[in-house]
Design a protein around this motif. Structure first.
Motif, PDB file in Angstrom:
ATOM      1  N   ASP A 120      19.555 -35.677  21.989  1.00  0.00           N
ATOM      2  CA  ASP A 120      19.699 -36.693  21.092  1.00  0.00           C
ATOM      3  C   ASP A 120      21.093 -36.633  20.745  1.00  0.00           C
ATOM      4  OD1 ASP A 120      19.719 -37.636  18.168  1.00  0.00           O
ATOM      5  OD2 ASP A 120      17.930 -38.420  19.008  1.00  0.00           O
ATOM      6  N   PRO A 121      21.823 -37.958  20.281  1.00  0.00           N
ATOM      7  CA  PRO A 121      23.098 -37.954  19.860  1.00  0.00           C
ATOM      8  C   PRO A 121      23.209 -37.154  18.754  1.00  0.00           C
ATOM      9  CG  PRO A 121      22.030 -40.128  20.225  1.00  0.00           C
ATOM     10  CD  PRO A 121      21.175 -39.232  20.505  1.00  0.00           C
ATOM     11  N   ASP A 122      22.485 -36.928  17.738  1.00  0.00           N
ATOM     12  CA  ASP A 122      22.290 -36.338  16.591  1.00  0.00           C
ATOM     13  C   ASP A 122      22.380 -34.696  16.504  1.00  0.00           C
ATOM     14  OD1 ASP A 122      23.469 -38.387  14.891  1.00  0.00           O
ATOM     15  OD2 ASP A 122      21.364 -39.034  14.774  1.00  0.00           O
ATOM     16  N   ASP A 123      21.784 -34.281  17.975  1.00  0.00           N
ATOM     17  CA  ASP A 123      21.550 -32.783  18.015  1.00  0.00           C
ATOM     18  C   ASP A 123      23.250 -31.944  18.108  1.00  0.00           C
ATOM     19  OD1 ASP A 123      18.805 -32.844  18.255  1.00  0.00           O
ATOM     20  OD2 ASP A 123      19.049 -33.154  20.569  1.00  0.00           O
ATOM     21  N   SER A 124      22.852 -30.789  17.665  1.00  0.00           N
ATOM     22  CA  SER A 124      24.193 -30.125  17.675  1.00  0.00           C
ATOM     23  C   SER A 124      24.625 -29.890  19.253  1.00  0.00           C
ATOM     24  CB  SER A 124      24.137 -28.683  16.916  1.00  0.00           C
ATOM     25  OG  SER A 124      23.380 -27.815  17.634  1.00  0.00           O
ATOM     26  N   ILE A 125      26.122 -29.465  19.270  1.00  0.00           N
ATOM     27  CA  ILE A 125      26.781 -29.283  20.535  1.00  0.00           C
ATOM     28  C   ILE A 125      26.048 -27.875  20.821  1.00  0.00           C
ATOM     29  CG2 ILE A 125      28.719 -28.581  21.782  1.00  0.00           C
ATOM     30  CD1 ILE A 125      28.596 -31.525  21.270  1.00  0.00           C
ATOM     31  N   ILE A 126      25.743 -26.926  20.017  1.00  0.00           N
ATOM     32  CA  ILE A 126      25.225 -25.566  20.188  1.00  0.00           C
ATOM     33  C   ILE A 126      23.765 -25.824  20.706  1.00  0.00           C
ATOM     34  CG2 ILE A 126      24.231 -23.515  19.249  1.00  0.00           C
ATOM     35  CD1 ILE A 126      27.409 -24.040  18.879  1.00  0.00           C
ATOM     36  N   LYS A 127      23.001 -26.998  20.540  1.00  0.00           N
ATOM     37  CA  LYS A 127      21.683 -27.125  21.370  1.00  0.00           C
ATOM     38  C   LYS A 127      22.258 -27.654  22.776  1.00  0.00           C
ATOM     39  CE  LYS A 127      17.558 -29.763  21.155  1.00  0.00           C
ATOM     40  NZ  LYS A 127      16.709 -30.733  20.590  1.00  0.00           N
ATOM     41  N   ALA A 128      23.064 -28.527  22.903  1.00  0.00           N
ATOM     42  CA  ALA A 128      23.411 -28.751  24.271  1.00  0.00           C
ATOM     43  C   ALA A 128      23.861 -27.840  25.032  1.00  0.00           C
ATOM     44  CB  ALA A 128      24.627 -29.855  23.991  1.00  0.00           C
ATOM     45  N   ILE A 129      24.739 -26.723  24.544  1.00  0.00           N
ATOM     46  CA  ILE A 129      25.060 -25.675  25.166  1.00  0.00           C
ATOM     47  C   ILE A 129      24.043 -24.862  25.699  1.00  0.00           C
ATOM     48  CG2 ILE A 129      26.506 -23.440  25.290  1.00  0.00           C
ATOM     49  CD1 ILE A 129      28.455 -25.058  23.422  1.00  0.00           C
ATOM     50  N   TYR A 130      23.131 -24.412  24.649  1.00  0.00           N
ATOM     51  CA  TYR A 130      21.877 -23.675  25.161  1.00  0.00           C
ATOM     52  C   TYR A 130      21.246 -24.328  26.325  1.00  0.00           C
ATOM     53  CZ  TYR A 130      17.457 -21.419  24.634  1.00  0.00           C
ATOM     54  OH  TYR A 130      16.568 -20.380  25.068  1.00  0.00           O
ATOM     55  N   ILE A 131      20.860 -25.516  26.106  1.00  0.00           N
ATOM     56  CA  ILE A 131      19.862 -26.095  27.269  1.00  0.00           C
ATOM     57  C   ILE A 131      20.948 -26.073  28.578  1.00  0.00           C
ATOM     58  CG2 ILE A 131      19.282 -28.362  28.120  1.00  0.00           C
ATOM     59  CD1 ILE A 131      18.644 -29.083  25.129  1.00  0.00           C
ATOM     60  N   MET A 132      22.245 -26.478  28.453  1.00  0.00           N
ATOM     61  CA  MET A 132      22.792 -26.238  29.809  1.00  0.00           C
ATOM     62  C   MET A 132      22.858 -24.924  30.398  1.00  0.00           C
ATOM     63  SD  MET A 132      25.550 -29.299  28.319  1.00  0.00           S
ATOM     64  CE  MET A 132      26.279 -29.872  30.037  1.00  0.00           C
ATOM     65  N   GLU A 158      20.857 -22.359  29.895  1.00  0.00           N
ATOM     66  CA  GLU A 158      19.706 -22.031  30.288  1.00  0.00           C
ATOM     67  C   GLU A 158      19.030 -22.721  31.585  1.00  0.00           C
ATOM     68  OE1 GLU A 158      17.170 -19.483  28.924  1.00  0.00           O
ATOM     69  OE2 GLU A 158      19.097 -18.881  28.163  1.00  0.00           O
ATOM     70  N   GLN A 159      19.515 -23.735  31.787  1.00  0.00           N
ATOM     71  CA  GLN A 159      18.825 -24.662  32.765  1.00  0.00           C
ATOM     72  C   GLN A 159      19.965 -24.586  33.945  1.00  0.00           C
ATOM     73  OE1 GLN A 159      15.734 -25.731  33.159  1.00  0.00           O
ATOM     74  NE2 GLN A 159      15.487 -24.690  31.118  1.00  0.00           N
ATOM     75  N   ASN A 160      21.050 -24.231  33.784  1.00  0.00           N
ATOM     76  CA  ASN A 160      22.215 -24.311  34.891  1.00  0.00           C
ATOM     77  C   ASN A 160      22.820 -25.884  35.085  1.00  0.00           C
ATOM     78  OD1 ASN A 160      24.018 -23.223  36.439  1.00  0.00           O
ATOM     79  ND2 ASN A 160      23.018 -23.106  38.251  1.00  0.00           N
ATOM     80  N   LEU A 161      22.990 -26.442  33.949  1.00  0.00           N
ATOM     81  CA  LEU A 161      23.172 -27.726  33.972  1.00  0.00           C
ATOM     82  C   LEU A 161      24.429 -28.095  33.945  1.00  0.00           C
ATOM     83  CD1 LEU A 161      19.813 -29.376  32.183  1.00  0.00           C
ATOM     84  CD2 LEU A 161      20.328 -29.398  34.779  1.00  0.00           C
ATOM     85  N   GLN A 162      25.228 -29.327  34.472  1.00  0.00           N
ATOM     86  CA  GLN A 162      26.363 -29.497  34.264  1.00  0.00           C
ATOM     87  C   GLN A 162      26.532 -30.820  33.090  1.00  0.00           C
ATOM     88  OE1 GLN A 162      29.378 -28.297  35.508  1.00  0.00           O
ATOM     89  NE2 GLN A 162      27.990 -26.598  35.934  1.00  0.00           N
ATOM     90  N   LEU A 163      25.361 -31.320  33.011  1.00  0.00           N
ATOM     91  CA  LEU A 163      25.321 -32.446  32.472  1.00  0.00           C
ATOM     92  C   LEU A 163      23.927 -32.753  31.746  1.00  0.00           C
ATOM     93  CD1 LEU A 163      26.406 -36.092  33.607  1.00  0.00           C
ATOM     94  CD2 LEU A 163      23.929 -35.591  33.468  1.00  0.00           C
ATOM     95  N   LEU A 164      23.927 -33.319  30.492  1.00  0.00           N
ATOM     96  CA  LEU A 164      22.959 -33.833  29.939  1.00  0.00           C
ATOM     97  C   LEU A 164      22.879 -35.151  29.479  1.00  0.00           C
ATOM     98  CD1 LEU A 164      21.885 -30.974  27.568  1.00  0.00           C
ATOM     99  CD2 LEU A 164      20.534 -31.586  29.408  1.00  0.00           C
ATOM    100  N   PRO A 165      21.722 -36.073  29.932  1.00  0.00           N
ATOM    101  CA  PRO A 165      21.810 -37.386  29.385  1.00  0.00           C
ATOM    102  C   PRO A 165      21.627 -37.370  27.799  1.00  0.00           C
ATOM    103  CG  PRO A 165      20.251 -37.168  31.207  1.00  0.00           C
ATOM    104  CD  PRO A 165      20.711 -35.713  30.786  1.00  0.00           C
ATOM    105  N   VAL A 166      21.971 -38.212  27.239  1.00  0.00           N
ATOM    106  CA  VAL A 166      21.949 -38.424  25.570  1.00  0.00           C
ATOM    107  C   VAL A 166      20.981 -39.472  25.271  1.00  0.00           C
ATOM    108  CG1 VAL A 166      23.205 -38.615  23.493  1.00  0.00           C
ATOM    109  CG2 VAL A 166      24.237 -37.426  25.316  1.00  0.00           C
ATOM    110  N   ILE A 167      19.924 -39.257  24.935  1.00  0.00           N
ATOM    111  CA  ILE A 167      18.765 -40.373  24.639  1.00  0.00           C
ATOM    112  C   ILE A 167      18.705 -40.436  23.257  1.00  0.00           C
ATOM    113  CG2 ILE A 167      16.483 -41.074  24.916  1.00  0.00           C
ATOM    114  CD1 ILE A 167      16.606 -39.859  27.873  1.00  0.00           C
ATOM    115  N   GLY A 168      18.994 -41.638  22.755  1.00  0.00           N
ATOM    116  CA  GLY A 168      18.562 -42.075  21.095  1.00  0.00           C
ATOM    117  C   GLY A 168      17.799 -43.256  21.010  1.00  0.00           C
ATOM    118  N   LYS A 169      16.814 -43.271  19.959  1.00  0.00           N
ATOM    119  CA  LYS A 169      16.073 -44.440  19.701  1.00  0.00           C
ATOM    120  C   LYS A 169      15.646 -45.026  21.124  1.00  0.00           C
ATOM    121  CE  LYS A 169      18.976 -45.758  15.996  1.00  0.00           C
ATOM    122  NZ  LYS A 169      19.904 -46.379  15.415  1.00  0.00           N
ATOM    123  N   GLY A 170      15.089 -43.937  21.938  1.00  0.00           N
ATOM    124  CA  GLY A 170      14.381 -44.428  23.326  1.00  0.00           C
ATOM    125  C   GLY A 170      15.114 -44.964  24.264  1.00  0.00           C
TER     126      GLY A 170
END
Length: 168
Positions: A120-132, A134-146
């Motif tokens: 989500d756009p309001d998630d912390s960068i720390i959450k994005a880092i953790y997901i990336m 853990e999942q070995n991702l270079q990119l995460l889509p940012v989804i807000g309000k659907g």
């Protein structure tokens, strides 16, 4: 108290990030990726395209690795080469060139990867880092309000961390 950065502060808006419909061909996807890389003038080039359906709902993503696998699998995975004791496939120029052109006509929907994680756009960068991480991702889509609002990439996160580490 120091400000904890949010995803929206480092995300690339969808309007500035390459994305295509699922019915585009591999050839069209390669053209879009090349054009996007040329337009960034020294910035890190995108290595992933986002794939959408006709209602602009996110369906998946397409990496450079996906594109290469999509056009080479018929040839590079041939057991013929392995049965001859060769470590690496050797391509006959004409066969490879013609085969790539044929394979490049397939729709990207056949080779894309489904998107498994988003933030989500309001998630912390720390959450994005953790997901990336853990999942070995270079990119995460940012989804807000659907809707997809943009992407956050490891490149921008790394640059942010580097700026903090290098600050005097």
């Amino acid at each position: 108290m120091p400000h904890e950065k949010k995803v929206k502060e480092l995300m690339i808006p969808l309007t500035d990030y390459p994305h295509i419909p699922y019915w585009f061909t591999i050839k069209q996807a390669i053209a879009i990726a090349k054009k996007a890389a040329l337009g960034l003038e020294g910035k890190a080039e995108p290595t992933t395209l986002l794939i959408f359906d006709e209602k602009y709902q996110l369906m998946g993503s397409l990496t450079m690795e996906d594109l290469i696998r999509g056009i080479e699998k018929k040839f590079a995975r041939s057991n013929h080469f392995m049965s001859k004791g060769m470590d690496t496939p050797v391509f006959f120029e004409g066969l490879f060139t013609e085969g790539v052109k044929v394979e490049a006509q397939k729709p990207v929907s056949e080779i894309m990867s489904p998107v498994k994680e988003t933030v989500d756009p309001d998630d912390s960068i720390i959450k994005a880092i953790y997901i990336m991480m853990e999942q070995n991702l270079q990119l995460l889509p940012v989804i807000g309000k659907g809707t997809v609002q943009g992407v956050i990439r490891l490149n921008e996160i790394f640059n942010e961390i580097a700026n903090l580490v290098m600050a005097d």
